[in-house]
Design an enzyme around this catalytic site. Structure first.
Site, PDB file in Angstrom:
ATOM      1  N   GLU B 116      28.473 -14.957  12.396  1.00 57.22           N
ATOM      2  CA  GLU B 116      29.582 -15.885  12.658  1.00 57.22           C
ATOM      3  C   GLU B 116      30.421 -16.133  11.405  1.00 57.22           C
ATOM      4  O   GLU B 116      31.637 -16.306  11.500  1.00 57.22           O
ATOM      5  CB  GLU B 116      29.035 -17.192  13.237  1.00 57.22           C
ATOM      6  CG  GLU B 116      28.563 -16.967  14.672  1.00 57.22           C
ATOM      7  CD  GLU B 116      27.772 -18.117  15.247  1.00 57.22           C
ATOM      8  OE1 GLU B 116      26.750 -18.464  14.619  1.00 57.22           O
ATOM      9  OE2 GLU B 116      28.162 -18.671  16.285  1.00 57.22           O
ATOM     10  N   GLU B 137      21.075 -16.113  19.710  1.00 52.16           N
ATOM     11  CA  GLU B 137      20.813 -17.488  20.150  1.00 52.16           C
ATOM     12  C   GLU B 137      20.217 -17.587  21.549  1.00 52.16           C
ATOM     13  O   GLU B 137      19.393 -18.466  21.812  1.00 52.16           O
ATOM     14  CB  GLU B 137      22.106 -18.325  20.083  1.00 52.16           C
ATOM     15  CG  GLU B 137      22.521 -18.709  18.669  1.00 52.16           C
ATOM     16  CD  GLU B 137      23.276 -17.621  17.929  1.00 52.16           C
ATOM     17  OE1 GLU B 137      23.457 -16.520  18.497  1.00 52.16           O
ATOM     18  OE2 GLU B 137      23.688 -17.865  16.789  1.00 52.16           O
TER      19      GLU B 137
END
Lengths: 100, 196
Positions: B116, B137
């Protein structure tokens, strides 16, 4: 493809980014079932929250899609799935996400 | 190598180099984000800095993401967690809007926040071998929290974003190049030089 009514084969569909994978013909159904089963073991609440972020997010401004993503994070934070995921991670085992 | 500094900062000419200093995993700690937030604000106004590079110490991994062990005790404190996530979103957005080009090097594990952060950069270079790039995730019962789904979808489109996020799929450098996630794939031993 549209203006020329052009038909393409599997490898060409892969090359232009129309399909995720090209699979041997006799393996296609098995591979699809394998993929489906993998997706079916993923956490259902997280799945329900993140899908619209990706689908709708592509059409929104980045700011709006970041806001949507933030809401999805808040909706999943600390819930049973993330607790199971975290425990599994700490215990170095595969998480089990039950139906919800 | 200092144990206490969450990242090393150097400047070569106009290039500011930020190197995550927690080898081999290079996890991004709470302290890392706090200090990065301060540094980014400084870099914005420092006219001697014309470009920024994110890399990491060691040859093993860029970053395995945020330090989950720091997160675990906060799980039952939603307001603290919310503030934490908001700070991270703010830092990544400040990097994206720095007004100076920002490069990231991807090698080894680039997972969760380790992808990210590069997604908020303007150029991404990946190592040819050994990259495992992804947003895992979903395997943790959670969803990407630092703008990962929003930014990944904009970079690679819905199909690849769905594939990587829903399946928590990890991809290597050449595959990242194929789907348009990185600008270049570089020989491992040339990666840091090329980025500089």
């Amino acid at each position: 493809m549209i203006l020329r009514a052009k038909k393409i084969d599997g490898p060409e569909a892969y090359r232009i980014g129309l399909v995720n994978e090209v699979v041997e013909n006799n393996q296609l159904k098995n591979r699809a079932i394998e993929l489906g089963l993998q997706l079916a073991t993923q956490p259902p609440i997280a799945m329900r929250e993140i899908l619209p972020v990706i689908i709708k997010g592509a059409d929104l401004s980045q700011e709006e899609s970041l806001r949507m993503e933030r809401q999805a994070v808040l909706n999943t934070l600390g819930n049973v799935e993330s607790q199971e995921g975290m425990m599994a991670f700490i215990e170095k085992r595969k998480p089990v996400f039950s139906d919800s | 190598m200092s144990e206490t500094q969450p990242f090393l900062f150097t400047q070569e000419g106009g290039l500011a180099i930020i190197s995550i200093n927690d080898a081999p995993w290079n996890k991004m700690t709470l302290k890392f984000m706090d200090e990065l937030e301060t540094l980014i604000a400084k870099l914005k106004t420092d006219s001697s800095v014309r470009a920024v590079l994110f890399t990491a110490e060691g040859e093993e991994n860029f970053s395995a993401g945020m330090n989950l062990m720091e997160l675990a005790p906060m799980l039952d404190k939603p307001s603290e967690l919310e503030a934490l996530f908001d700070q991270r979103l703010r830092v990544l957005s400040a990097i994206e809007m720095l007004g100076k080009p920002v490069i990231a090097t991807l090698f080894g594990y680039c997972l969760g926040g380790g992808l990210e952060l590069p997604l908020a950069c303007h150029f991404r270079l990946a190592a040819k071998e050994g990259c495992q790039i992804g947003l895992p995730e979903m395997d943790l019962g959670s969803v990407p929290a630092w703008g990962g789904s929003a930014r990944l979808t904009r970079v690679v489109g819905r199909m690849h974003s769905l594939d990587m996020i829903l399946r928590a799929k990890k991809i290597d450098g050449p595959e990242a190049y194929r789907i348009g996630l990185v600008n270049e794939v570089v020989e491992n031993n040339q990666l840091k030089n090329r980025a500089t």
